[in-house]
Design a protein around this motif. Sequence first.
Motif, PDB file in Angstrom:
ATOM      1  N   ILE A 331     101.136  33.478  85.112  1.00 19.79           N
ATOM      2  CA  ILE A 331     100.927  32.476  86.161  1.00 19.79           C
ATOM      3  C   ILE A 331     100.914  33.138  87.543  1.00 19.79           C
ATOM      4  CG2 ILE A 331     101.994  30.501  87.320  1.00 19.79           C
ATOM      5  CD1 ILE A 331     103.015  29.638  84.533  1.00 19.79           C
ATOM      6  N   ALA A 332     101.847  34.066  87.743  1.00 18.63           N
ATOM      7  CA  ALA A 332     101.905  34.758  89.037  1.00 18.63           C
ATOM      8  C   ALA A 332     100.625  35.546  89.300  1.00 18.63           C
ATOM      9  CB  ALA A 332     103.118  35.676  89.076  1.00 18.63           C
ATOM     10  N   ARG A 333     100.090  36.210  88.273  1.00 14.17           N
ATOM     11  CA  ARG A 333      98.859  36.989  88.433  1.00 14.17           C
ATOM     12  C   ARG A 333      97.678  36.068  88.742  1.00 14.17           C
ATOM     13  NH1 ARG A 333      98.840  42.307  86.075  1.00 14.17           N
ATOM     14  NH2 ARG A 333     100.917  42.901  85.352  1.00 14.17           N
ATOM     15  N   ALA A 334      97.649  34.909  88.073  1.00 16.34           N
ATOM     16  CA  ALA A 334      96.550  33.974  88.308  1.00 16.34           C
ATOM     17  C   ALA A 334      96.570  33.452  89.736  1.00 16.34           C
ATOM     18  CB  ALA A 334      96.637  32.823  87.310  1.00 16.34           C
ATOM     19  N   ARG A 335      97.757  33.201  90.244  1.00 14.14           N
ATOM     20  CA  ARG A 335      97.866  32.692  91.615  1.00 14.14           C
ATOM     21  C   ARG A 335      97.442  33.738  92.630  1.00 14.14           C
ATOM     22  NH1 ARG A 335     103.720  29.609  90.929  1.00 14.14           N
ATOM     23  NH2 ARG A 335     102.860  27.599  90.213  1.00 14.14           N
ATOM     24  N   GLU A 336      97.630  34.999  92.310  1.00 16.52           N
ATOM     25  CA  GLU A 336      97.262  36.070  93.229  1.00 16.52           C
ATOM     26  C   GLU A 336      95.759  36.316  93.264  1.00 16.52           C
ATOM     27  OE1 GLU A 336      99.420  39.447  91.927  1.00 16.52           O
ATOM     28  OE2 GLU A 336     101.373  38.747  92.657  1.00 16.52           O
ATOM     29  N   THR A 337      95.087  36.056  92.137  1.00 19.00           N
ATOM     30  CA  THR A 337      93.685  36.470  92.025  1.00 19.00           C
ATOM     31  C   THR A 337      92.705  35.317  92.071  1.00 19.00           C
ATOM     32  OG1 THR A 337      93.856  36.406  89.609  1.00 19.00           O
ATOM     33  CG2 THR A 337      94.322  38.507  90.697  1.00 19.00           C
ATOM     34  N   GLU A 338      93.167  34.084  91.850  1.00 17.63           N
ATOM     35  CA  GLU A 338      92.239  32.969  91.788  1.00 17.63           C
ATOM     36  C   GLU A 338      92.644  31.882  92.792  1.00 17.63           C
ATOM     37  OE1 GLU A 338      91.887  31.503  87.836  1.00 17.63           O
ATOM     38  OE2 GLU A 338      91.768  33.500  86.936  1.00 17.63           O
ATOM     39  N   ALA A 339      91.650  31.382  93.522  1.00 17.77           N
ATOM     40  CA  ALA A 339      91.906  30.290  94.456  1.00 17.77           C
ATOM     41  C   ALA A 339      91.969  28.977  93.690  1.00 17.77           C
ATOM     42  CB  ALA A 339      90.799  30.231  95.504  1.00 17.77           C
ATOM     43  N   ALA A 340      92.922  28.161  94.035  1.00 17.43           N
ATOM     44  CA  ALA A 340      93.082  26.873  93.363  1.00 17.43           C
ATOM     45  C   ALA A 340      92.128  25.858  93.977  1.00 17.43           C
ATOM     46  CB  ALA A 340      94.532  26.403  93.491  1.00 17.43           C
ATOM     47  N   ASP A 341      91.099  25.476  93.241  1.00 21.08           N
ATOM     48  CA  ASP A 341      90.111  24.506  93.724  1.00 21.08           C
ATOM     49  C   ASP A 341      89.922  23.466  92.629  1.00 21.08           C
ATOM     50  OD1 ASP A 341      87.962  23.039  94.639  1.00 21.08           O
ATOM     51  OD2 ASP A 341      86.838  24.796  95.357  1.00 21.08           O
ATOM     52  N   LEU A 342      90.666  22.375  92.711  1.00 17.83           N
ATOM     53  CA  LEU A 342      90.638  21.356  91.671  1.00 17.83           C
ATOM     54  C   LEU A 342      89.265  20.711  91.557  1.00 17.83           C
ATOM     55  CD1 LEU A 342      92.162  19.706  89.545  1.00 17.83           C
ATOM     56  CD2 LEU A 342      92.878  18.151  91.374  1.00 17.83           C
ATOM     57  N   GLN A 343      88.604  20.447  92.684  1.00 20.20           N
ATOM     58  CA  GLN A 343      87.293  19.789  92.657  1.00 20.20           C
ATOM     59  C   GLN A 343      86.257  20.660  91.966  1.00 20.20           C
ATOM     60  OE1 GLN A 343      86.755  16.651  93.435  1.00 20.20           O
ATOM     61  NE2 GLN A 343      84.665  16.900  92.664  1.00 20.20           N
ATOM     62  N   ALA A 344      86.310  21.961  92.247  1.00 19.84           N
ATOM     63  CA  ALA A 344      85.373  22.877  91.598  1.00 19.84           C
ATOM     64  C   ALA A 344      85.590  22.913  90.093  1.00 19.84           C
ATOM     65  CB  ALA A 344      85.539  24.276  92.189  1.00 19.84           C
ATOM     66  N   LEU A 345      86.842  22.801  89.694  1.00 18.91           N
ATOM     67  CA  LEU A 345      87.150  22.785  88.267  1.00 18.91           C
ATOM     68  C   LEU A 345      86.611  21.519  87.609  1.00 18.91           C
ATOM     69  CD1 LEU A 345      88.664  24.018  85.822  1.00 18.91           C
ATOM     70  CD2 LEU A 345      90.692  22.766  86.578  1.00 18.91           C
ATOM     71  N   LEU A 346      86.806  20.378  88.278  1.00 16.97           N
ATOM     72  CA  LEU A 346      86.377  19.099  87.694  1.00 16.97           C
ATOM     73  C   LEU A 346      84.865  18.998  87.644  1.00 16.97           C
ATOM     74  CD1 LEU A 346      88.898  16.644  89.412  1.00 16.97           C
ATOM     75  CD2 LEU A 346      88.933  17.444  87.042  1.00 16.97           C
ATOM     76  N   ALA A 347      84.154  19.601  88.609  1.00 12.07           N
ATOM     77  CA  ALA A 347      82.698  19.486  88.686  1.00 12.07           C
ATOM     78  C   ALA A 347      81.997  20.758  88.220  1.00 12.07           C
ATOM     79  CB  ALA A 347      82.289  19.153  90.122  1.00 12.07           C
ATOM     80  N   GLY A 348      82.670  21.569  87.476  1.00  9.17           N
ATOM     81  CA  GLY A 348      82.107  22.848  87.072  1.00  9.17           C
ATOM     82  C   GLY A 348      81.121  22.735  85.927  1.00  9.17           C
ATOM     83  N   ASP A 349      80.717  23.875  85.382  1.00 12.55           N
ATOM     84  CA  ASP A 349      79.721  23.919  84.317  1.00 12.55           C
ATOM     85  C   ASP A 349      80.218  23.375  82.996  1.00 12.55           C
ATOM     86  OD1 ASP A 349      78.007  25.078  86.109  1.00 12.55           O
ATOM     87  OD2 ASP A 349      78.523  27.148  85.514  1.00 12.55           O
ATOM     88  N   ASN A 350      81.537  23.215  82.862  1.00 11.03           N
ATOM     89  CA  ASN A 350      82.085  22.752  81.590  1.00 11.03           C
ATOM     90  C   ASN A 350      82.257  21.240  81.558  1.00 11.03           C
ATOM     91  OD1 ASN A 350      82.290  25.327  80.442  1.00 11.03           O
ATOM     92  ND2 ASN A 350      84.225  25.705  81.521  1.00 11.03           N
ATOM     93  N   THR A 351      81.629  20.528  82.467  1.00 14.11           N
ATOM     94  CA  THR A 351      81.698  19.052  82.467  1.00 14.11           C
ATOM     95  C   THR A 351      80.298  18.483  82.335  1.00 14.11           C
ATOM     96  OG1 THR A 351      81.500  18.864  84.880  1.00 14.11           O
ATOM     97  CG2 THR A 351      83.733  19.097  83.986  1.00 14.11           C
ATOM     98  N   TRP A 352      80.210  17.258  81.869  1.00 16.31           N
ATOM     99  CA  TRP A 352      78.909  16.602  81.762  1.00 16.31           C
ATOM    100  C   TRP A 352      79.094  15.099  81.967  1.00 16.31           C
ATOM    101  CZ3 TRP A 352      81.644  18.853  77.869  1.00 16.31           C
ATOM    102  CH2 TRP A 352      82.100  18.018  76.850  1.00 16.31           C
ATOM    103  N   THR A 353      78.008  14.443  82.273  1.00 15.94           N
ATOM    104  CA  THR A 353      78.023  13.011  82.534  1.00 15.94           C
ATOM    105  C   THR A 353      77.421  12.253  81.365  1.00 15.94           C
ATOM    106  OG1 THR A 353      77.829  13.371  84.916  1.00 15.94           O
ATOM    107  CG2 THR A 353      77.277  11.158  84.096  1.00 15.94           C
ATOM    108  N   VAL A 354      78.127  11.232  80.883  1.00 17.96           N
ATOM    109  CA  VAL A 354      77.624  10.403  79.789  1.00 17.96           C
ATOM    110  C   VAL A 354      77.072   9.114  80.392  1.00 17.96           C
ATOM    111  CG1 VAL A 354      78.225   9.159  77.668  1.00 17.96           C
ATOM    112  CG2 VAL A 354      79.324  11.368  78.205  1.00 17.96           C
TER     113      VAL A 354
END
Length: 355
Positions: A331-354
């Motif tokens: 968890i500590a390594r992830a926080r150091e290397t990745e920016a927390a962007d919840l919106q980008a996660l929700l609207a990313g390539d792994n989502t789709w609209t039904v």
Amino acid sequence: MTGLLGQELGLTPLGGLDGIPRTDTPQKAKDFTSDQEVRWCPGCGDYVILAAVRSLLPELGIRRENIVFVSGIGCSSRFPYYLDTYGVHSIHGRAPTLATGLAVTRPDLSVWVVTGDGDALSIGGNHLVHTLRRNVNMRILLFNNRIYGLTKGQFSPTSELGKVTKSTPAGSVDAPFNTMSLALGAEATFVARALDSDREGLKEVLRAAARHRGTAFVEILQDCPIFNDGSFDVLRKDEAPAHLIRLRHGEPIVFGVDDELCVVQRGFGLRVERRVDVDPSDIVVHDAYTDDPEYVYALSRLSDQDLTYTVVGIVRQVTRTTYDDAARDQIARARETEAADLQALLAGDNTWTVS
């Protein structure tokens, strides 16, 4: 021995008490005694275990508010009520699960699990083996009386073949677990056993378990005087020297009256023989720190045509990176290397609209 995962993550295993706040105030057993009336049946082995734990905790020198006992369901699971520490009386078989959450999120706690042979090995079997496999930093005290006591005398996963109980009136046809073999098979880093009637031996094992970093599994053989009285008498009375093997790291494994018996290696296994019949150099010297799983597994299953032997003491004590240390590091390594962007996660390539 440091686990491969720890090497990959660059982690260094710590001591079991490292990171837990200490106290400069001298403590006594009464400081860990709650105001609750202890309610077990007269003669129950749980009383001795409770006294041993209460006398051990002051030795650790850590604050009471940084100790937590988690239990499941059963006679043994009343344990947290009788200690003046934090405690959780959880649900049947799931104590290791709750304790895992505490160990991961609160590295400042000394986490203990109190369970029984029915609670841990029946409904809780899955939770137990995966906790041992993961090596979560906690101590698991398994009280084994070979019976269901709280529900009034049904057979348990450790009851012997042919056991007549209220639920097996014609005798149990279930093959019982060898609890020590089970723990070793799950790659537990600390495996030990003690008798409730041997208070000094019990405290010695508990003391080492408290200081071990990782899952410390301690099986305590204890009597249920109401529903399974005398289940371990063969280990307490005149017959005990022929059945009981006390292990001490770095010492030859000898036992019996006047130490007339010993453990030797024959082929790929271990055997019990008379000392007069073997060369002294052939007697096995116990190594609790070995990374040889075959050796410790063979110790847990010593028997011959006439007798089954019971080993007590510390069978295995090795070092491997704990699950909780690795999770917190990840968890500590992830926080150091990745920016927390919840919106980008929700609207990313792994989502789709039904539609």
